[in-house]
Enzyme design. Structure first.
Site, mmCIF file in Angstrom:
data_model
loop_
_atom_site.group_PDB
_atom_site.id
_atom_site.type_symbol
_atom_site.label_atom_id
_atom_site.label_comp_id
_atom_site.label_asym_id
_atom_site.label_seq_id
_atom_site.Cartn_x
_atom_site.Cartn_y
_atom_site.Cartn_z
ATOM 1 N N GLY A 273 0.828 11.234 9.343
ATOM 2 C CA GLY A 273 1.291 11.672 8.033
ATOM 3 C C GLY A 273 2.725 12.133 7.958
ATOM 4 O O GLY A 273 3.199 12.512 6.881
ATOM 5 N N ARG A 310 3.285 5.474 9.915
ATOM 6 C CA ARG A 310 4.487 5.254 9.113
ATOM 7 C C ARG A 310 5.758 5.703 9.843
ATOM 8 O O ARG A 310 6.777 5.020 9.814
ATOM 9 C CB ARG A 310 4.353 6.044 7.793
ATOM 10 C CG ARG A 310 5.421 5.736 6.767
ATOM 11 C CD ARG A 310 5.340 6.715 5.591
ATOM 12 N NE ARG A 310 4.014 6.776 5.022
ATOM 13 C CZ ARG A 310 3.568 5.979 4.042
ATOM 14 N NH1 ARG A 310 4.359 5.066 3.533
ATOM 15 N NH2 ARG A 310 2.348 6.100 3.568
ATOM 16 N N CYS A 378 1.095 -13.303 -11.527
ATOM 17 C CA CYS A 378 0.726 -13.085 -12.918
ATOM 18 C C CYS A 378 0.081 -11.718 -13.131
ATOM 19 O O CYS A 378 -1.120 -11.608 -13.408
ATOM 20 C CB CYS A 378 -0.199 -14.205 -13.379
ATOM 21 S SG CYS A 378 0.522 -15.806 -13.021
ATOM 22 N N GLU A 379 0.852 -10.681 -12.937
ATOM 23 C CA GLU A 379 0.442 -9.290 -13.159
ATOM 24 C C GLU A 379 1.705 -8.525 -13.532
ATOM 25 O O GLU A 379 2.741 -8.725 -12.899
ATOM 26 C CB GLU A 379 -0.083 -8.643 -11.862
ATOM 27 C CG GLU A 379 -1.289 -9.261 -11.235
ATOM 28 C CD GLU A 379 -2.608 -8.759 -11.808
ATOM 29 O OE1 GLU A 379 -2.597 -7.766 -12.559
ATOM 30 O OE2 GLU A 379 -3.630 -9.390 -11.507
ATOM 31 N N TYR A 406 2.819 -0.364 6.295
ATOM 32 C CA TYR A 406 1.957 -0.679 5.156
ATOM 33 C C TYR A 406 2.574 -1.769 4.279
ATOM 34 O O TYR A 406 2.472 -1.732 3.054
ATOM 35 C CB TYR A 406 1.632 0.602 4.354
ATOM 36 C CG TYR A 406 1.031 1.675 5.240
ATOM 37 C CD1 TYR A 406 -0.255 1.540 5.734
ATOM 38 C CD2 TYR A 406 1.774 2.793 5.634
ATOM 39 C CE1 TYR A 406 -0.803 2.488 6.587
ATOM 40 C CE2 TYR A 406 1.236 3.745 6.490
ATOM 41 C CZ TYR A 406 -0.050 3.587 6.955
ATOM 42 O OH TYR A 406 -0.580 4.523 7.803
HETATM 43 C C1 LIG Z 1 -3.664 6.073 8.350
HETATM 44 C C2 LIG Z 1 -4.014 7.113 9.368
HETATM 45 C C3 LIG Z 1 -3.029 7.663 10.197
HETATM 46 C C4 LIG Z 1 -1.568 7.321 10.072
HETATM 47 O O1 LIG Z 1 -0.986 7.849 8.930
HETATM 48 P P1 LIG Z 1 0.609 7.769 8.722
HETATM 49 O O2 LIG Z 1 0.834 8.445 7.447
HETATM 50 O O3 LIG Z 1 0.963 6.344 8.702
HETATM 51 O O4 LIG Z 1 1.239 8.488 9.878
HETATM 52 C C5 LIG Z 1 -3.431 8.544 11.167
HETATM 53 N N1 LIG Z 1 -4.740 8.900 11.310
HETATM 54 C C6 LIG Z 1 -5.706 8.401 10.521
HETATM 55 C C7 LIG Z 1 -7.102 8.816 10.726
HETATM 56 C C8 LIG Z 1 -5.382 7.489 9.530
HETATM 57 O O5 LIG Z 1 -6.333 7.014 8.730
#
Ligand SMILES: *Cc1c(COP(=O)(O)O)cnc(C)c1O
Length: 450
Positions: A273, A310, A378-379, A406
């Protein structure tokens, strides 16, 4: 050699990104500014040393292009930040699942966080050891669990009581005793987009405290699983360390409650995250979080685990697209119609995500206007960017920056479009790591009655 551009403070298509680069307070927190890997020299735009025009001519468009150097830099940065604490990185495969990228992170010493049997197959195909893999996700099927048990993965992250029952049952059948971790839903607001917020009680992920205590008890009573950790993943693209610290403190508090029942835990897994800059927004304060995590973890005798996706990939990739048409309506709307669409990069349509658009090698005849960059699908949600003041021309190339996470992993065949090619730049050389899909690839799966 191309010269490096001095930041972004110079071109008409530069928005707030300039401001952040100018702010010294933020400087040492910069991980990878979207356009930092771009260089310009004598009217040519280079990405990690390779001219983008050359790749477009050889591979066509739309094409995802990644920089190995940038992936490595991000990985080393994380390693360095957490070096003061017993820790392990598990790359979250869903952010960018190309086998070559998995292989690259494997060579750097990363473990892997997977959410499906398909991702486990990819980890194995990349030559990585499944023993350094942890399996997250709310819907693990019997066949996926069996595959993971046979491969001997490191740990199952359990998300519900019936899932624990199923894993115990399959382990009994195979005569195994896998390590498990229980995913806690700490009910903490990650302060991010609601679609990528995962740690609130209304989200489907993890279990609440009362359910967790019951799960710990069933795990303790079973001969077929070994409870070794607890985990959480509260959301993606976080700009502040605070929710993650709160989440880690909560994990530690739960760990103490479990350990009071005589179970010794080996790790706390905080998930991923960590946010990245897309347009110079506040960037995740990595060092601040790492320092706080170090204080919390030291003396606990447990390993801190992280599952970044990410952070490791977003700014290491771009999507290269060519403009088909410039369409000017009488009502003042200006549309630049690209050959990339929402099936290639769905983030703008899905999350209203903002990606920096970089005109590659702008020509003398380029027209400067406020453009909506749209695709052929087409959106009305088929856009890559809206209202960008850019100097562009028909047939010109655009680089959609920060598309390494992503992007391709969320691509589809909508409108029967072939999915894009992927190119990896390593040591100054561009290599095709996924060929462009063909209509034969698409039709091969369809059963046509004679
Ligand atoms: C998607 C996910 C991540 C990675 O999240 P990022 O925001 O890309 O770092 C880590 N752990 C779990 C369980 C996830 O589903």
């Amino acid at each position: 050699m191309p010269s490096k551009r001095p930041g972004l403070g110079c071109r008409s298509n530069c928005y707030k990104a300039c401001k952040v680069i100018e702010e010294p307070a933020n400087r040492n927190e910069l991980s990878e500014e979207p356009s930092r890997t771009l260089e310009e020299s004598e009217g040519e735009t280079f990405f990690d040393g390779v001219p983008l025009e050359k790749i477009a001519n050889e591979v066509g468009t739309p094409t995802y292009i990644y920089s190995a150097k940038s992936f490595k830099k991000q990985f080393r940065e994380l390693e360095k930040a957490f070096k003061g604490v017993d820790s392990k990185i598990f790359y979250s495969v869903k952010a960018n699942s190309n086998v070559n990228i998995i292989s690259l992170f494997n060579q750097l010493g990363s473990g892997f966080d997977i959410v499906s049997g398909g991702e486990l197959h990819r980890v194995i195909a990349a030559g990585a050891d499944p023993k350094a893999t942890i399996f997250s996700g709310v819907g693990k099927s019997v066949s996926e669990i069996d595959l993971a048990l046979k491969a001997g993965i490191d740990c199952f992250n359990i998300e519900s009581a019936p899932e624990l029952d199923r894993i115990i049952e399959r382990s009994r059948v195979f005569g195994k005793k896998p390590d498990i971790s229980v995913r806690i839903n700490p009910d903490i607001d990650a302060l991010t987009h609601p679609y990528i917020s995962t740690g609130l009680k209304e989200n489907k992920f993890g279990v609440d405290r009362a359910s967790a205590l019951k799960l710990f008890k069933s795990a303790q009573d079973s001969k077929y699983v070994e409870l070794v950790g607890i985990d959480a993943h509260i959301g993606s693209q976080m700009g502040s360390e605070k929710p993650l610290i709160d989440s880690l403190l909560r994990l530690l508090q739960y760990a103490k409650e479990i350990e009071a029942q005589g179970i010794q835990l080996k790790h706390l897994n905080i998930g991923g995250g960590f946010g990245v800059p897309y347009k110079g927004e506040k960037i995740f304060p990595l060092r601040k979080f790492a320092t706080a995590a170090e204080k919390i973890m030291n003396g606990t005798g447990k390993q801190l685990r992280i599952e970044p996706g990410r952070y490791l990939t977003a700014n290491a990739g771009l999507l290269l697209t060519r403009l088909e048409y410039l369409k000017k309506d009488n009502n003042g709307k200006h549309f630049a119609i690209a050959d990339a669409a929402m099936n290639d990069l769905i983030r703008p349509a899905l999350y209203n995500a903002w990606h920096q658009i970089w005109p590659v090698n702008p020509q003398a005849e380029s027209v400067t206007e406020d453009w909506d960059i749209v695709g052929p699908i087409c959106e009305s949600a088929d856009f890559l960017a809206k209202n960008r003041n850019l100097s562009i021309s028909e047939g010109g190339l655009l680089a959609v920056l920060s598309a390494g996470a992503y992007g391709m992993s969320l691509a589809s065949n909508y409108n029967s479009r072939n999915r894009a090619a992927e190119v990896l730049i390593e040591n100054g050389t561009a290599r095709l790591i996924r060929r462009r899909e063909t209509i034969e690839d698409q039709l091969a799966l369809e059963i046509i009655q004679e």
